[in-house]
Design an enzyme around this catalytic site. Structure first.
Site, PDB file in Angstrom:
ATOM      1  N   SER A 188      26.698 -24.633  15.683  1.00 12.61           N
ATOM      2  CA  SER A 188      26.011 -23.374  15.942  1.00 12.61           C
ATOM      3  C   SER A 188      27.012 -22.283  16.271  1.00 12.61           C
ATOM      4  O   SER A 188      28.072 -22.554  16.867  1.00 12.61           O
ATOM      5  CB  SER A 188      25.086 -23.598  17.144  1.00 12.61           C
ATOM      6  OG  SER A 188      24.687 -22.360  17.686  1.00 12.61           O
ATOM      7  N   TYR A 246      24.213 -25.635  26.280  1.00 10.00           N
ATOM      8  CA  TYR A 246      23.911 -25.978  24.881  1.00 10.00           C
ATOM      9  C   TYR A 246      25.141 -25.748  24.001  1.00 10.00           C
ATOM     10  O   TYR A 246      25.564 -26.632  23.245  1.00 10.00           O
ATOM     11  CB  TYR A 246      22.721 -25.151  24.381  1.00 10.00           C
ATOM     12  CG  TYR A 246      22.585 -25.177  22.876  1.00 10.00           C
ATOM     13  CD1 TYR A 246      22.206 -26.341  22.220  1.00 10.00           C
ATOM     14  CD2 TYR A 246      22.889 -24.048  22.104  1.00 10.00           C
ATOM     15  CE1 TYR A 246      22.120 -26.382  20.841  1.00 10.00           C
ATOM     16  CE2 TYR A 246      22.801 -24.078  20.726  1.00 10.00           C
ATOM     17  CZ  TYR A 246      22.422 -25.243  20.095  1.00 10.00           C
ATOM     18  OH  TYR A 246      22.356 -25.288  18.730  1.00 10.00           O
ATOM     19  N   LYS A 268      27.706 -28.448  21.839  1.00 10.72           N
ATOM     20  CA  LYS A 268      28.052 -28.351  20.406  1.00 10.72           C
ATOM     21  C   LYS A 268      29.563 -28.307  20.238  1.00 10.72           C
ATOM     22  O   LYS A 268      30.127 -28.942  19.344  1.00 10.72           O
ATOM     23  CB  LYS A 268      27.401 -27.109  19.784  1.00 10.72           C
ATOM     24  CG  LYS A 268      25.898 -27.245  19.572  1.00 10.72           C
ATOM     25  CD  LYS A 268      25.586 -28.268  18.478  1.00 10.72           C
ATOM     26  CE  LYS A 268      24.104 -28.446  18.268  1.00 10.72           C
ATOM     27  NZ  LYS A 268      23.775 -29.550  17.354  1.00 10.72           N
TER      28      LYS A 268
END
Ligand code: UDP
Length: 352
Positions: free
Chosen positions: A122, A146, A150
């Protein structure tokens, strides 16, 4: 191909693109945030058999069983948690699923000699842009758990490949995936109140919500609202097929942005959606949402150079397909996701 998270929003659209490209698919999903009814619709659109395994990507035994039972040339790894705000409140779940899941997967791949991996990353890994457009060499300073999961998963994959050089991988950094398959049979169906702009607007348009909250009208952007690089999920899916083809033809690992290279403001999206659906989208400008960026868009030139891929769809196509999906399925998929605990309860009820 093994597709983890194969019944989720991005995973399901990638399954369609892979099937069209002629690949055999095993989709694995724990149904934590996906519906089983996606599978029948996928098979109907794809026109070929797609095998399904209900399992968690952290379940090494289930992965081993998949790899033992059939030849798997590559894994496309989507299974993970993806809500930024939730990741702040539940960091352990995010590290467990996103980092732990990737670790378990890599271990199983190593044990069964599966040498190709396409990873769903992402643009959140970049954090606040120091300059725009965002290139792949921009420093990685994710601003929330988050994004950090990643980034760590990306590093984990690269470290494994350094120790096991036969492993070749593609890290695909998505910008904002939106829209739906043009059939309107599959699309984005978030649980509860949508966090993301497109599903929220679509639910306002279809009458499920009264009005859109626009988070911030005083950013330093053309109209004061946040700017993002929205990418049609079918373009994103085509990017995965191109990435896989590249790994097959030139076994070298790479990292690329998948975006369109242009940004749109919240109000531009609202206006375009209104035009496409022929209904007003009432909105109210509210305070900024904590942790939001003013603007973000991709430098998408590396993907074009490396993969010969570029986004074909524009904002109007994204709104049109999101609207078709939402208007044909006003309440989303017919059933809600079933938790593992609920499945166990149902099984034991059937047994007794
Ligand atoms: N946004 C908004 N109202 C909403 C959801 C999102 O105004 O209900 C804005 C948000 O502030 C951002 C843009 O829409 O400028 C995209 O938000 P989204 O959550 O979809 O993606 P992300 O912020 O993760 O890029």
């Amino acid at each position: 191909m093994l597709v983890t998270g194969g019944l989720g929003f991005v995973g399901s659209h990638v399954c369609v693109a892979l099937a069209e490209a002629g690949y055999d698919i095993v989709a694995l999903d724990n149904l934590a945030n996906a519906r089983l009814s996606v599978l029948a619709r996928l098979r109907e659109i794809a026109g070929r058999r797609i095998s399904f395994v209900r399992a968690d990507v952290r379940d090494g035994r289930a992965l081993a069983q998949v790899f033992r039972r059939r030849p798997v040339a590559a894994v496309l790894h989507f299974a993970g948690l993806k809500a930024v705000h939730e990741s702040v409140a539940q960091p352990l779940e995010y590290y467990d699923t996103n980092v732990g899941g990737t670790l378990t997967l890599l271990r199983a791949m190593r044990q069964h000699d599966v040498r190709r991996l396409v990873f769903s990353s992402s643009c959140t890994v970049y954090g606040a842009p120091e300059s725009l457009p965002l290139t792949e060499t921009h420093p990685l300073r994710p601003a929330n758990p988050y994004g950090r999961t990643k980034m760590i998963a990306e590093g984990l994959i690269a470290d494994c490949a350094a120790a096991w050089p036969e492993l070749k991988y593609a890290l695909l950094r998505y910008f904002n995936p939106v829209g739906a398959h043009p059939s309107g049979r599959i699309g984005e169906d978030p649980l509860g109140v949508p966090n993301n702009l497109f599903p929220y607007i679509a639910q306002v348009a279809v009458g499920r919500r009264a009005k859109l909250n626009v988070w911030g009208g005083d950013y330093d952007t053309q109209d004061g609202t946040g700017v993002r690089d929205y990418i049609h999920v079918m373009d994103l899916a085509a990017g995965h097929v191109a990435a896989l083809a590249r790994l097959e033809s030139q076994p070298e690992s790479f990292t690329v942005n998948l975006g369109t290279g242009r940004g749109y403001s919240v109000l531009e999206v609202v206006k375009t959606f209104e035009r496409v659906c022929g209904r007003p989208i009432p909105y109210e400008i509210r305070e900024r949402r904590a942790g939001d960026l003013a603007q973000s868009w991709a430098d998408a030139t590396l993907a074009e150079r490396l993969l010969g891929w570029r986004a074909r769809y524009g904002l109007e196509d994204m709104c049109r397909d999101a609207w078709r999906w939402q208007s044909l399925n006003p309440d989303g998929y017919p059933e809600r996701p079933v938790s593992a605990a609920e499945t166990r309860r149902r099984r034991s009820r059937r047994r007794s």
